[in-house]
Design an enzyme around this catalytic site. Structure first.
Site, PDB file in Angstrom:
ATOM      1  N   ARG A 173       0.823  -1.226   0.000  1.00 33.28           N
ATOM      2  CA  ARG A 173       0.000   0.000   0.000  1.00 33.28           C
ATOM      3  C   ARG A 173       0.849   1.266   0.000  1.00 33.28           C
ATOM      4  O   ARG A 173       0.487   2.262   0.616  1.00 33.28           O
ATOM      5  CB  ARG A 173      -0.959   0.025   1.203  1.00 33.28           C
ATOM      6  CG  ARG A 173      -1.996  -1.109   1.214  1.00 33.28           C
ATOM      7  CD  ARG A 173      -2.972  -0.999   0.062  1.00 33.28           C
ATOM      8  NE  ARG A 173      -4.069  -1.928   0.176  1.00 33.28           N
ATOM      9  CZ  ARG A 173      -4.086  -3.160  -0.343  1.00 33.28           C
ATOM     10  NH1 ARG A 173      -3.038  -3.614  -1.022  1.00 33.28           N
ATOM     11  NH2 ARG A 173      -5.153  -3.928  -0.198  1.00 33.28           N
ATOM     12  N   SER A 246     -11.196  -1.041   2.231  1.00 33.15           N
ATOM     13  CA  SER A 246     -10.546  -1.112   3.551  1.00 33.15           C
ATOM     14  C   SER A 246     -10.238   0.304   4.019  1.00 33.15           C
ATOM     15  O   SER A 246      -9.567   1.053   3.302  1.00 33.15           O
ATOM     16  CB  SER A 246      -9.225  -1.881   3.474  1.00 33.15           C
ATOM     17  OG  SER A 246      -9.437  -3.193   3.035  1.00 33.15           O
ATOM     18  N   GLU A 342      -5.987   3.853   5.409  1.00 32.75           N
ATOM     19  CA  GLU A 342      -5.515   3.611   4.035  1.00 32.75           C
ATOM     20  C   GLU A 342      -5.878   4.774   3.105  1.00 32.75           C
ATOM     21  O   GLU A 342      -5.040   5.225   2.321  1.00 32.75           O
ATOM     22  CB  GLU A 342      -6.101   2.296   3.496  1.00 32.75           C
ATOM     23  CG  GLU A 342      -5.603   1.998   2.094  1.00 32.75           C
ATOM     24  CD  GLU A 342      -6.285   0.807   1.444  1.00 32.75           C
ATOM     25  OE1 GLU A 342      -5.977  -0.327   1.828  1.00 32.75           O
ATOM     26  OE2 GLU A 342      -7.121   1.029   0.542  1.00 32.75           O
TER      27      GLU A 342
HETATM   28  P1  FAD Z   1      -8.597   8.330  -5.802  1.00 27.53           P
HETATM   29  O1  FAD Z   1      -9.290   7.716  -4.648  1.00 27.53           O
HETATM   30  O2  FAD Z   1      -9.284   9.418  -6.509  1.00 27.53           O
HETATM   31  O3  FAD Z   1      -7.163   8.829  -5.332  1.00 27.53           O
HETATM   32  C1  FAD Z   1      -6.347   8.017  -4.525  1.00 27.53           C
HETATM   33  C2  FAD Z   1      -4.955   8.645  -4.428  1.00 27.53           C
HETATM   34  O4  FAD Z   1      -4.335   8.629  -5.702  1.00 27.53           O
HETATM   35  C3  FAD Z   1      -4.981  10.124  -4.018  1.00 27.53           C
HETATM   36  O5  FAD Z   1      -3.821  10.380  -3.273  1.00 27.53           O
HETATM   37  C4  FAD Z   1      -4.901  10.876  -5.342  1.00 27.53           C
HETATM   38  O6  FAD Z   1      -4.334  12.167  -5.203  1.00 27.53           O
HETATM   39  C5  FAD Z   1      -3.983   9.952  -6.117  1.00 27.53           C
HETATM   40  N1  FAD Z   1      -4.164  10.003  -7.565  1.00 27.53           N
HETATM   41  C6  FAD Z   1      -5.257   9.622  -8.275  1.00 27.53           C
HETATM   42  N2  FAD Z   1      -5.032   9.744  -9.602  1.00 27.53           N
HETATM   43  C7  FAD Z   1      -3.776  10.216  -9.736  1.00 27.53           C
HETATM   44  C8  FAD Z   1      -2.949  10.576 -10.842  1.00 27.53           C
HETATM   45  N3  FAD Z   1      -3.366  10.465 -12.114  1.00 27.53           N
HETATM   46  N4  FAD Z   1      -1.703  11.062 -10.599  1.00 27.53           N
HETATM   47  C9  FAD Z   1      -1.253  11.201  -9.322  1.00 27.53           C
HETATM   48  N5  FAD Z   1      -1.984  10.877  -8.240  1.00 27.53           N
HETATM   49  C10 FAD Z   1      -3.219  10.392  -8.436  1.00 27.53           C
HETATM   50  N6  FAD Z   1      -7.492  -0.922  -3.026  1.00 27.53           N
HETATM   51  C11 FAD Z   1      -6.646  -1.978  -3.080  1.00 27.53           C
HETATM   52  O7  FAD Z   1      -5.419  -1.791  -3.106  1.00 27.53           O
HETATM   53  N7  FAD Z   1      -7.105  -3.257  -3.088  1.00 27.53           N
HETATM   54  C12 FAD Z   1      -8.426  -3.556  -3.048  1.00 27.53           C
HETATM   55  O8  FAD Z   1      -8.804  -4.726  -3.057  1.00 27.53           O
HETATM   56  C13 FAD Z   1      -9.349  -2.471  -3.002  1.00 27.53           C
HETATM   57  N8  FAD Z   1     -10.679  -2.704  -2.947  1.00 27.53           N
HETATM   58  C14 FAD Z   1     -11.557  -1.665  -2.869  1.00 27.53           C
HETATM   59  C15 FAD Z   1     -12.923  -1.944  -2.810  1.00 27.53           C
HETATM   60  C16 FAD Z   1     -13.843  -0.920  -2.740  1.00 27.53           C
HETATM   61  C17 FAD Z   1     -15.302  -1.244  -2.662  1.00 27.53           C
HETATM   62  C18 FAD Z   1     -13.394   0.427  -2.738  1.00 27.53           C
HETATM   63  C19 FAD Z   1     -14.375   1.552  -2.691  1.00 27.53           C
HETATM   64  C20 FAD Z   1     -12.034   0.726  -2.780  1.00 27.53           C
HETATM   65  C21 FAD Z   1     -11.096  -0.324  -2.849  1.00 27.53           C
HETATM   66  N9  FAD Z   1      -9.703  -0.083  -2.896  1.00 27.53           N
HETATM   67  C22 FAD Z   1      -8.829  -1.141  -2.984  1.00 27.53           C
HETATM   68  C23 FAD Z   1      -9.180   1.295  -2.872  1.00 27.53           C
HETATM   69  C24 FAD Z   1      -9.187   2.000  -4.260  1.00 27.53           C
HETATM   70  O9  FAD Z   1     -10.000   1.317  -5.167  1.00 27.53           O
HETATM   71  C25 FAD Z   1      -7.782   2.106  -4.853  1.00 27.53           C
HETATM   72  O10 FAD Z   1      -6.919   2.794  -3.962  1.00 27.53           O
HETATM   73  C26 FAD Z   1      -7.782   2.855  -6.191  1.00 27.53           C
HETATM   74  O11 FAD Z   1      -6.510   2.774  -6.791  1.00 27.53           O
HETATM   75  C27 FAD Z   1      -8.176   4.318  -6.071  1.00 27.53           C
HETATM   76  O12 FAD Z   1      -8.382   4.819  -7.383  1.00 27.53           O
HETATM   77  P2  FAD Z   1      -9.127   6.207  -7.627  1.00 27.53           P
HETATM   78  O13 FAD Z   1      -9.023   6.516  -9.072  1.00 27.53           O
HETATM   79  O14 FAD Z   1     -10.474   6.157  -7.058  1.00 27.53           O
HETATM   80  O15 FAD Z   1      -8.182   7.181  -6.814  1.00 27.53           O
HETATM   81  N1  EPU Z   2     -11.944 -10.821   9.074  1.00 27.67           N
HETATM   82  C1  EPU Z   2     -12.620 -10.645  10.260  1.00 27.67           C
HETATM   83  N2  EPU Z   2     -13.807  -9.968  10.219  1.00 27.67           N
HETATM   84  C2  EPU Z   2     -14.316  -9.466   9.076  1.00 27.67           C
HETATM   85  C3  EPU Z   2     -13.624  -9.648   7.876  1.00 27.67           C
HETATM   86  C4  EPU Z   2     -12.422 -10.324   7.897  1.00 27.67           C
HETATM   87  O1  EPU Z   2     -12.190 -11.087  11.313  1.00 27.67           O
HETATM   88  O2  EPU Z   2     -15.398  -8.851   9.133  1.00 27.67           O
HETATM   89  C5  EPU Z   2     -10.652 -11.545   9.102  1.00 27.67           C
HETATM   90  C6  EPU Z   2     -10.793 -12.999   8.686  1.00 27.67           C
HETATM   91  O3  EPU Z   2     -10.009 -13.775   9.549  1.00 27.67           O
HETATM   92  C7  EPU Z   2     -10.193 -13.032   7.299  1.00 27.67           C
HETATM   93  C8  EPU Z   2      -9.126 -11.930   7.392  1.00 27.67           C
HETATM   94  O4  EPU Z   2      -9.723 -10.950   8.243  1.00 27.67           O
HETATM   95  O5  EPU Z   2      -9.624 -14.254   7.010  1.00 27.67           O
HETATM   96  C9  EPU Z   2      -8.739 -11.322   6.071  1.00 27.67           C
HETATM   97  O6  EPU Z   2      -9.929 -10.837   5.414  1.00 27.67           O
HETATM   98  P1  EPU Z   2      -9.948 -10.537   3.856  1.00 27.67           P
HETATM   99  O7  EPU Z   2      -9.497 -11.731   3.091  1.00 27.67           O
HETATM  100  O8  EPU Z   2     -11.271  -9.945   3.522  1.00 27.67           O
HETATM  101  O9  EPU Z   2      -8.798  -9.477   3.655  1.00 27.67           O
HETATM  102  P2  EPU Z   2      -8.441  -8.125   4.416  1.00 27.67           P
HETATM  103  O10 EPU Z   2      -7.102  -8.321   5.061  1.00 27.67           O
HETATM  104  O11 EPU Z   2      -9.523  -7.671   5.304  1.00 27.67           O
HETATM  105  C10 EPU Z   2      -7.139  -7.191   2.372  1.00 27.67           C
HETATM  106  C11 EPU Z   2      -7.036  -5.879   1.650  1.00 27.67           C
HETATM  107  C12 EPU Z   2      -8.189  -5.725   0.677  1.00 27.67           C
HETATM  108  C13 EPU Z   2      -8.132  -6.855  -0.335  1.00 27.67           C
HETATM  109  C14 EPU Z   2      -8.244  -8.180   0.419  1.00 27.67           C
HETATM  110  C15 EPU Z   2      -8.081  -9.374  -0.500  1.00 27.67           C
HETATM  111  C16 EPU Z   2      -5.869  -4.344   3.106  1.00 27.67           C
HETATM  112  C17 EPU Z   2      -5.965  -3.177   4.016  1.00 27.67           C
HETATM  113  N3  EPU Z   2      -7.018  -4.781   2.592  1.00 27.67           N
HETATM  114  O12 EPU Z   2      -8.306  -7.122   3.181  1.00 27.67           O
HETATM  115  O13 EPU Z   2      -8.021  -4.500  -0.019  1.00 27.67           O
HETATM  116  O14 EPU Z   2      -9.169  -6.764  -1.275  1.00 27.67           O
HETATM  117  O15 EPU Z   2      -7.190  -8.250   1.416  1.00 27.67           O
HETATM  118  O16 EPU Z   2      -6.757  -9.487  -0.870  1.00 27.67           O
HETATM  119  O17 EPU Z   2      -4.765  -4.851   2.859  1.00 27.67           O
HETATM  120  C18 EPU Z   2      -8.559  -2.172   0.090  1.00 27.67           C
HETATM  121  O18 EPU Z   2      -7.342  -1.970   0.175  1.00 27.67           O
HETATM  122  O19 EPU Z   2      -9.396  -1.235   0.042  1.00 27.67           O
HETATM  123  C19 EPU Z   2      -9.032  -3.547   0.030  1.00 27.67           C
HETATM  124  C20 EPU Z   2     -10.322  -3.851  -0.023  1.00 27.67           C
END
Ligand code: FAD
Ligand code: EPU
Length: 347
Positions: A173, A246, A342
């Site tokens: 991250r 997250s 995050e």
């Molecule tokens: P924004 O939220 O608009 O911006 C995020 C950051 O990037 C800010 O600092 C912004 O200034 C910067 N930025 C954006 N565009 C540019 C650019 N062109 N140049 C320079 N800086 C820029 N993240 C994960 O890593 N793994 C996941 O599994 C994951 N799951 C998600 C699930 C949900 C339901 C949601 C809502 C979010 C999730 N995220 C996850 C977080 C998010 O999707 C990512 O961080 C994504 O990359 C953000 O993209 P955005 O275009 O919305 O950026």
């Molecule tokens: N868990 C709980 N309670 C809950 C949910 C999960 O106790 O309500 C525990 C369970 O033990 C589970 C563990 O947490 O096994 C891990 O859960 P999960 O697989 O959902 O992953 P996470 O660690 O919660 C991370 C990333 C996600 C990414 C998933 C899958 C971070 C901060 N988050 O979540 O990224 O999609 O793994 O790889 O690293 C994001 O960054 O926005 C994001 C959604």
């Protein structure tokens, strides 16, 4: 709601613009000025515009990882650029993608073309330009592994530059660009996808999901489907309830601290991490602190996933921030672990 912008040829702008439809936490904030850049060569001109140059600039993608803690007293700049270029190499393909493309559209397009590698990262919201910022990751894969280089406008040097993967210093991250938000505007990302994919099936749940799907010899598109099924079950949909995925990172602690915590709290998940450290499950800590499904007014923790902060309706940025601080305090008191948000805070 997204307000109409005035087109000035290559870019478009609006003053006192609402950001409510431009962040997935659905915070009702405004920006003094909103600029959508459609032609990246216009960036120097846009940044020199007096109304832009005199205040701060925040680069916004789809707002899926941003908490607006108030109105933005400056310019919010959106890279609204499109396009994918393909360069064939012997053992890999290079894909140069404009920053404004939607990440999930690009992943699905690449799979459709038979380019494998990004399947575990399907269904992550946001733009391609934002993906390198926090080195998006899911299901055992991080995007940095597949990034060849990024093209960015360096606001410090006032020049377009190319950064290779090493200069981006990707980690969990994190990246160089995340540390210097006032410096880099990413305009395109080039991905290197190997011709012979290495399937990544080790993340908990993927194997079970493939078995449930009746798949014995998985192809990349099977993994993509398994991830879609897992994510649809686990994570609340921002189209239904405001959230930013997250809200906290999984905390990295010393192996000794992880061991001591696991001894005191059996069941706490911990995974080995870089340099002999351990990564703890923030979701588990929040759930064990009794906060899953808890809410204060419209700010709350999702009842589906304890790591997801949700906006049940009209929570403001400061209300969501206050609730996040409460979650941090509860986890720190109970476990002595400091949770780090995050999403990026702006406003
Ligand atoms: P924004 O939220 O608009 O911006 C995020 C950051 O990037 C800010 O600092 C912004 O200034 C910067 N930025 C954006 N565009 C540019 C650019 N062109 N140049 C320079 N800086 C820029 N993240 C994960 O890593 N793994 C996941 O599994 C994951 N799951 C998600 C699930 C949900 C339901 C949601 C809502 C979010 C999730 N995220 C996850 C977080 C998010 O999707 C990512 O961080 C994504 O990359 C953000 O993209 P955005 O275009 O919305 O950026
Ligand atoms: N868990 C709980 N309670 C809950 C949910 C999960 O106790 O309500 C525990 C369970 O033990 C589970 C563990 O947490 O096994 C891990 O859960 P999960 O697989 O959902 O992953 P996470 O660690 O919660 C991370 C990333 C996600 C990414 C998933 C899958 C971070 C901060 N988050 O979540 O990224 O999609 O793994 O790889 O690293 C994001 O960054 O926005 C994001 C959604």
């Amino acid at each position: 709601m997204i307000e109409p912008l005035t087109d000035l040829g290559g870019f478009a702008l609006a003053s006192n613009a609402t950001l409510a439809g431009r962040n997935t936490l659905r915070v009702d904030a405004r920006a003094n000025l909103l600029v959508e850049v459609r032609d990246p060569t216009k960036l120097p001109e846009v940044l020199a515009y007096p109304a832009v140059a005199q205040g701060p600039v925040f680069v916004l993608g789809e707002g899926s990882n941003v908490l607006f803690t108030g109105d933005y007293r400056g310019t919010v700049l959106v890279m609204a650029t499109q396009g994918v270029e393909v360069f064939d190499r012997d053992d890999h393909v290079l894909l140069r993608v404009a920053a404004g493309e939607r990440w999930d559209d690009f992943v699905r397009w690449s799979l459709g073309k038979g380019y494998a590698g990004l399947e575990n990262l399907i269904m992550i919201p946001g733009t391609v330009g934002a993906a390198p910022i926090q080195n998006i990751g899911a299901y055992g894969v991080e995007v940095g592994e597949f990034i060849d280089s990024i093209e960015a406008y360096d606001r410090q040097a006032q020049a377009f530059v190319t950064l290779d993967r090493h200069a981006c210093a990707f980690s969990y991250r994190n990246s160089t660009m995340k540390h210097q938000p006032d410096r880099w505007i990413i305009v395109a990302v080039t991905f290197a996808l190997p011709r012979t994919p290495r399937l990544r099936l080790d993340y908990a749940g993927i194997g079970e999901e493939l078995t449930a799907m009746g798949v014995e010899k998985p192809a990349p598109f099977h993994i993509a489907e398994a991830v879609v099924r897992l994510r649809s079950r686990k994570l609340p949909d921002p189209a239904v309830i405001g959230n930013a995925g997250s809200f906290f990172k999984n905390p990295i602690v010393s192996a000794a601290q992880a061991q001591a915590l696991q001894l005191a709290h059996p069941g706490l998940p911990a995974w080995p991490h870089a340099g002999g450290t351990a990564k703890l499950s923030a979701a588990w800590l929040i759930e064990a602190a009794g906060l899953k499904g808890h809410r204060d007014g419209d700010a709350g923790i999702s009842g589906r996933h304890a790591l997801v902060l949700v906006n049940h309706g009209k929570a403001s940025g400061p209300q969501l921030l206050a609730f996040a601080r409460k979650v941090q305090a509860a986890v720190a008191t109970r476990f002595g672990v400091q949770l780090e948000p995050e999403p990026v805070f702006a406003g």
